[in-house]
Design an enzyme around this catalytic site. Structure first.
Site, PDB file in Angstrom:
ATOM      1  N   GLY A   1       0.802  -1.231   0.000  1.00  0.00           N
ATOM      2  CA  GLY A   1       0.000   0.000   0.000  1.00  0.00           C
ATOM      3  C   GLY A   1       0.827   1.269   0.000  1.00  0.00           C
ATOM      4  O   GLY A   1       0.292   2.364   0.144  1.00  0.00           O
ATOM      5  N   LEU A   2       2.143   1.148  -0.163  1.00  0.00           N
ATOM      6  CA  LEU A   2       2.986   2.349  -0.099  1.00  0.00           C
ATOM      7  C   LEU A   2       3.476   2.817  -1.469  1.00  0.00           C
ATOM      8  O   LEU A   2       4.283   3.737  -1.557  1.00  0.00           O
ATOM      9  CB  LEU A   2       4.186   2.099   0.822  1.00  0.00           C
ATOM     10  CG  LEU A   2       3.854   2.074   2.315  1.00  0.00           C
ATOM     11  CD1 LEU A   2       5.058   1.597   3.126  1.00  0.00           C
ATOM     12  CD2 LEU A   2       3.419   3.453   2.808  1.00  0.00           C
TER      13      LEU A   2
ATOM     14  N   ASP B   1      -1.783   7.273  -7.295  1.00  0.00           N
ATOM     15  CA  ASP B   1      -0.424   6.913  -6.864  1.00  0.00           C
ATOM     16  C   ASP B   1       0.634   7.673  -7.662  1.00  0.00           C
ATOM     17  O   ASP B   1       1.531   8.294  -7.087  1.00  0.00           O
ATOM     18  CB  ASP B   1      -0.197   5.393  -7.032  1.00  0.00           C
ATOM     19  CG  ASP B   1      -0.892   4.584  -5.950  1.00  0.00           C
ATOM     20  OD1 ASP B   1      -1.773   5.142  -5.269  1.00  0.00           O
ATOM     21  OD2 ASP B   1      -0.551   3.398  -5.781  1.00  0.00           O
TER      22      ASP B   1
HETATM   23  O1  PMV Z   1      -2.740  -0.443  -2.903  1.00  0.00           O
HETATM   24  P1  PMV Z   1      -2.284   0.889  -3.375  1.00  0.00           P
HETATM   25  O2  PMV Z   1      -1.575   1.661  -2.340  1.00  0.00           O
HETATM   26  O3  PMV Z   1      -1.579   0.879  -4.664  1.00  0.00           O
HETATM   27  O4  PMV Z   1      -3.558   1.804  -3.546  1.00  0.00           O
HETATM   28  C1  PMV Z   1      -4.522   1.552  -4.453  1.00  0.00           C
HETATM   29  C2  PMV Z   1      -5.616   2.545  -4.294  1.00  0.00           C
HETATM   30  C3  PMV Z   1      -6.891   2.115  -4.947  1.00  0.00           C
HETATM   31  O5  PMV Z   1      -7.819   3.184  -4.767  1.00  0.00           O
HETATM   32  C4  PMV Z   1      -7.450   0.868  -4.272  1.00  0.00           C
HETATM   33  C5  PMV Z   1      -6.724   1.818  -6.431  1.00  0.00           C
HETATM   34  C6  PMV Z   1      -6.451   3.046  -7.272  1.00  0.00           C
HETATM   35  O6  PMV Z   1      -6.001   2.850  -8.406  1.00  0.00           O
HETATM   36  O7  PMV Z   1      -6.702   4.174  -6.836  1.00  0.00           O
END
Ligand code: PMV
Length: 283
Positions: free
Chosen positions: A105-106, A152
């Site tokens: 998630g980072l 991201d």
């Molecule tokens: O798992 P991560 O940190 O890459 O976050 C993804 C965030 C989501 O909203 C779940 C997907 C996106 O593309 O925004």
């Protein structure tokens, strides 16, 4: 040509993950304590066009041409060359180091892409602007995620807190008061792509229920945006708690994540939530 390096930070999504994929606002911030770095050096003896990629953390030491078409690192390099309209680069070596935990998630993959695109374009004499770096990193994201929202690549490239709505211009902002964040890691990794696909499947089955959850999460992000600018720490905490509940409703939390969220609250946090894709992993 002297060696050139560039870094990109990790990121944390503070509000609005998942709903952001469906056009709702979300908030993310850079995390500078860990980062990815790309170092580009000339290979004076190599033949023109030979690009060697070395990433010790993942045991990678290969020539660009031998990497598959859909390899994310190779894609970041190829897209950069294409954007610069360079058909054959001088022989060079790209070394990648990253202290960002993978699949947690980072934004580790995004940071690697951004560092490569930034360093390579600078090395070749045409440093790309942030808008283009972010756009190219977004293309790479599609390999990881399938249908990424773009949050991201935006926060990792611009290195500022962002209030993000997909397909809208980038809105970076300053917080009204320092916010102290503690980021925990369950130690379990999880593929964002499959969690995003699961949510999509559930949304298709129950569109009304899911859309109403996305709407509420979007409203939470908007309130959080205002609260962060005004420095209203108590409210930010409450909104995090609210957001976590709706992420549970989306079924993207896990026993481990819920336990960590409870532990943070018990330890005195103003609020706590999972961050990123969720699933089995994350923070
Ligand atoms: O798992 P991560 O940190 O890459 O976050 C993804 C965030 C989501 O909203 C779940 C997907 C996106 O593309 O925004």
């Amino acid at each position: 040509m002297p060696a050139i390096s560039a870094s990109a930070p990790a990121k944390v999504i503070l509000f609005g993950e998942h709903a952001v994929v469906y056009g709702k606002p979300a908030i993310a911030a850079p995390v500078h304590q860990v980062s990815a770095k790309a170092i580009i050096s000339p290979d004076v003896r190599g033949a023109q066009g030979r690009i060697q990629i070395v990433a010790p953390a993942i045991g990678l030491d290969q020539i660009l041409d031998s990497l598959p078409q859909n390899d994310p690192i190779a894609t970041a390099i190829r897209l950069t060359l294409k954007s610069l309209k360079i058909e054959k680069a001088p022989a060079l070596k790209i070394r990648i180091n990253s202290s960002i935990p993978v699949a947690s998630g980072l934004g580790s993959g995004t940071a690697v892409s951004v560092a490569i695109i930034r360093a390579l374009s600078a090395f070749l004499g045409y440093p790309l602007p942030n808008e283009e770096i972010s756009r190219l990193a977004f293309e790479v994201e599609k390999l990881h995620h399938g249908t990424p929202s773009g949050i991201d690549n935006t926060v990792v490239t611009f290195e500022k807190p962002v209030y993000f709505v997909r397909d809208q211009t980038v809105n970076t902002f300053e917080v009204g008061k320092a916010i102290h964040l503690v980021i925990g890691d369950t130690g379990k990794s999880s593929a964002t792509r499959s969690v995003v696909e699961d949510v999509r499947g559930a949304w298709k089955e129950e569109p009304e229920r899911y859309e109403s959850i996305f709407d509420v999460i979007g409203q939470i992000s908007l309130k959080a945006f205002q609260a962060m600018q005004a420095g209203e720490i108590e409210l930010i905490g409450q909104l995090m708690d609210d957001n976590h509940r709706y992420l549970q409703d989306l079924d993207v939390s896990s026993k481990e994540l819920d336990t960590m969220v409870e532990a943070a609250r018990a330890a005195g946090a103003k609020g706590a939530k999972l961050s990123g894709g969720g699933g089995e992993a994350a923070i």
